[in-house]
Design a protein around this motif. Structure first.
Motif, PDB file in Angstrom:
ATOM      1  N   ASP A  60     149.142  99.302  69.992  1.00  0.00           N
ATOM      2  CA  ASP A  60     148.221  98.364  70.637  1.00  0.00           C
ATOM      3  C   ASP A  60     148.370  96.906  70.082  1.00  0.00           C
ATOM      4  N   SER A  80     146.533  94.274  71.475  1.00  0.00           N
ATOM      5  CA  SER A  80     145.181  93.955  71.983  1.00  0.00           C
ATOM      6  C   SER A  80     144.740  92.606  71.080  1.00  0.00           C
ATOM      7  N   ASP A 109     147.533  96.514  76.112  1.00  0.00           N
ATOM      8  CA  ASP A 109     146.456  95.771  75.834  1.00  0.00           C
ATOM      9  C   ASP A 109     145.691  96.070  77.026  1.00  0.00           C
ATOM     10  N   SER A 166     150.031  89.818  70.031  1.00  0.00           N
ATOM     11  CA  SER A 166     148.730  90.415  70.595  1.00  0.00           C
ATOM     12  C   SER A 166     147.944  89.473  71.702  1.00  0.00           C
ATOM     13  N   THR A 225     142.053  96.971  75.670  1.00  0.00           N
ATOM     14  CA  THR A 225     142.521  98.101  75.019  1.00  0.00           C
ATOM     15  C   THR A 225     142.586  99.077  75.934  1.00  0.00           C
ATOM     16  N   LEU A 269     143.809 102.279  76.104  1.00  0.00           N
ATOM     17  CA  LEU A 269     144.566 103.284  75.167  1.00  0.00           C
ATOM     18  C   LEU A 269     145.038 104.607  75.815  1.00  0.00           C
ATOM     19  N   SER A 305     146.428 101.987  66.742  1.00  0.00           N
ATOM     20  CA  SER A 305     145.326 101.377  67.320  1.00  0.00           C
ATOM     21  C   SER A 305     144.331 100.922  66.285  1.00  0.00           C
ATOM     22  N   ALA A 352     138.732 101.907  72.584  1.00  0.00           N
ATOM     23  CA  ALA A 352     139.176 102.138  74.113  1.00  0.00           C
ATOM     24  C   ALA A 352     138.297 101.544  75.158  1.00  0.00           C
ATOM     25  N   TYR A 387     138.066 101.076  64.904  1.00  0.00           N
ATOM     26  CA  TYR A 387     138.669 102.051  65.964  1.00  0.00           C
ATOM     27  C   TYR A 387     137.732 103.205  66.085  1.00  0.00           C
TER      28      TYR A 387
END
Length: 464
Positions: free
Chosen positions: A74, A76, A110, A137, A141, A143, A170, A174, A207
């Protein structure tokens, strides 16, 4: 408890090993053990059977199977600063542990997904590490798409002789594409059927632990709750310890119970119960790892001195050392007595310990349901009742590191709830549940108890 040869024959705990492959290849072992080898005559009752497999010891690194791993990162906006820096560092450290026969993919995501390093043999570590070092970054997200792309790269070299694993990191929710726990769980279950497991590393407190835990558990992978970015290197190391120690894959177990015996439930792994047949699958088995489930069955009233078959078990797995498919078989049976002392003496305390662990895990899941319903009191009460249940059984079964670890974890979760630290408590609960399902040798809480937890007046807990 010591048992003579005759008694061992009566219990039906013989496990026969039959294998296809070279005579020099190590073998997985199968254990089939009832909680009681003697039951009280004259009444209908339920009892438990433990069914487990143990991986053989991998004696040297040269014996390990090559891996086919996709590192999905991840990147993001929330991963900025120390998080992305430590993620890069941990991923590069993992690359150093692999060899030229291993396949590596690096995927970042991302708002969109980027295949940073397509699936390739790791002949140029410097190139892969340089690509990881350039990750920065920014964005949303996606995912689901990130995991799906990692799986697509894995499939390019998908074969039984390799350990096929996705490692997902992550720190957020998501928010692009499919984003519900059920959707990610379905993806995990589908990947498991292909022989691909997904380990999920949840970083920080933002998360979605349900999503990450479902994806991991349904695919047979690990789930980690990582509160601080500084822990990432150790977690990656532990994950690659697992990946590089797989000795068996596609461990398929079939349990058949005879007519008159009713299968009630299986704890410890997803299982399909169809009539008298139970089917379950362990995706991967590590060196010296024990994976087991417990099966609850209902048995009919039987006369004093009568013997009864409880179950017959067959298992097949792909041996990563020999490259062959091996088969195992076993059985469990009991006899009946009108003597309470004979019943009590026949208890296998280690089997019952595992039963208690799995029942306590179901209680932890129930507590999570109460938490989700907004009832913190019932959540905490369920955890405290579970601890009473655990302590009572610990007194019966003797000192148990497993039971003590769960008692500490439950207590830490209760204290977090009392401190209104609900988010951390819930993440720890999902982490604990996944650890128990995977039969993790070291069960521990990520939380710290800051003050003693006062238990309520003892209720009457449901015994296993």
């Amino acid at each position: 408890m010591k048992m003579n040869f005759k008694a061992m024959m009566v219990t039906g705990l013989a496990v026969a090993l039959m294998h296809a492959g070279t005579t020099h290849a190590e073998q997985v072992t199968l254990d089939v053990s009832p909680a009681y080898t003697v039951l009280k005559s004259g009444k209908k009752q339920t009892t438990w059977i433990r069914v487990g497999v143990t991986g053989f010891e991998m004696k040297a690194d040269k014996e390990r199977a090559p891996v086919n791993v996709a590192i999905v990162l991840d990147k993001s906006g929330s991963m900025s600063g120390e998080k992305i820096a430590k993620a890069r560092e941990a991923a590069m450290g993992a690359i150093d542990r692999l060899g030229p026969n291993d396949i590596v993919t690096v995927v970042t995501y991302d708002t969109t997904v980027n295949v940073l390093v397509p699936a390739t043999k790791l002949t140029d570590k410097a190139y892969v590490k340089a690509a990881i070092a350039g990750v920065n970054s920014g964005g949303g997200t996606a995912l689901f798409a990130g995991v799906s792309k990692g799986a697509a790269e894995i499939r390019k070299f998908l074969e039984k002789e390799r350990v096929n694993r996705i490692i997902l990191l992550s720190d957020g929710l998501a928010n692009e594409g499919p984003s519900s726990p059920s959707e990610l769980g379905a993806l995990g279950a589908s990947l498991k059927k292909e022989g691909i497991s997904v380990s999920t590393l949840g970083l920080g407190l933002d998360y979605n632990e349900d999503l990450m835990a479902q994806l991991a558990s349904k695919s047979g992978g690990n789930h980690e709750f990582i509160e601080r970015a500084t822990e990432l290197a150790d977690i990656f190391n532990r994950e690659f310890d697992d990946v590089t120690s797989v000795v068996a894959q596609e461990v398929s177990i079939k349990i058949v119970v005879p007519e008159g015996v009713r299968p009630v439930r299986v704890l410890g792994n997803d299982a399909e119960i169809a009539g008298q047949n139970i089917q379950l699958l362990f995706n991967q088995l590590y060196s010296k790892q024990n994976r087991h489930v417990v099966l609850e069955v209902e048995v009919p009233p039987s006369e004093n001195g009568q013997k009864l078959s409880l179950a017959k078990i067959s298992a097949n797995y792909h041996n990563m050392q020999s490259g062959k498919t091996d088969s195992l078989s076993g059985a469990a049976s009991v006899k009946f007595s009108d003597k309470d002392k004979l019943v009590e003496k026949s208890l296998d305390k280690k089997v019952m310990e595992d039963v208690v662990v799995f029942v306590a895990n179901e209680q932890n899941r129930l507590a999570t349901d109460f938490l989700d319903a907004g009832d913190l009191f019932k959540c905490a009460r369920t955890l405290e009742e579970s601890n009473i249940f655990l302590k009572e059984n610990a007194q019966k079964l003797g000192r148990s590191a497993k039971l003590e670890a769960i008692i500490i974890s439950n207590g830490a979760q209760v204290q977090a709830l009392k401190n209104r630290d609900v988010n951390r408590a819930r993440k720890d609960m999902r982490y604990l549940q996944n650890s128990i399902d995977l039969n993790t040798s070291e069960i521990s809480s990520k939380l710290q108890v800051q003050e003693p937890v006062q238990s309520p007046a003892p209720p009457t807990p449901r015994n296993p």
